[in-house]
Design an enzyme around this catalytic site. Structure first.
Site, mmCIF file in Angstrom:
data_model
loop_
_atom_site.group_PDB
_atom_site.id
_atom_site.type_symbol
_atom_site.label_atom_id
_atom_site.label_comp_id
_atom_site.label_asym_id
_atom_site.label_seq_id
_atom_site.Cartn_x
_atom_site.Cartn_y
_atom_site.Cartn_z
ATOM 1 N N LYS A 2 1.091 -1.126 -0.073
ATOM 2 C CA LYS A 2 -0.099 0.080 0.029
ATOM 3 C C LYS A 2 1.021 1.381 -0.024
ATOM 4 C CE LYS A 2 -4.124 1.838 2.342
ATOM 5 N NZ LYS A 2 -4.138 3.214 1.774
ATOM 6 N N GLU A 52 2.720 7.849 -8.178
ATOM 7 C CA GLU A 52 2.332 8.065 -6.593
ATOM 8 C C GLU A 52 3.399 9.144 -6.096
ATOM 9 O OE1 GLU A 52 -0.808 6.516 -3.738
ATOM 10 O OE2 GLU A 52 -0.566 6.255 -6.031
#
Length: 99
Positions: A2, A52
């Site tokens: 994650k 990200e």
């Protein structure tokens, strides 16, 4: 894993690089060190990346959403904030690379 970050598209062209959120919100002012790092990538054309933005925990290297929150809505971060809560861009896809 994650990532605990912000999904962002990086668009670089003519020596300028901008980061955009999923809602097309310009994130560039909040992460000037990332725009500067990628600016040279778009000098000879256009580069578009998907990735990200994360803020790793200095003790573990793992992305920390709590650390990233310190930077998320700061439009013009101070040098102290940049040093204390550095961000990284993890690109995982090249969407366009044109000369």
């Amino acid at each position: 894993m994650k990532w605990d970050g912000i999904r962002a598209i990086a668009r670089c062209r003519d020596g300028d690089c901008r980061f955009y959120s999923r809602n097309n919100r310009d994130l560039s002012g909040s992460f000037p060190e990332l725009t500067a790092a990628l600016a040279d990538s778009g000098e000879r054309g256009e580069l578009i990346l998907d990735g990200e933005i994360v803020a790793p925990d200095p003790r573990t290297g793992a992305p920390s959403f709590g650390r990233l929150q310190r930077r998320m809505h700061v439009v013009s971060p101070s040098a102290e904030l940049l040093r204390g809560f550095p961000a990284q861009y993890l690109a995982f896809d090249v969407l366009a690379d044109h000369d």
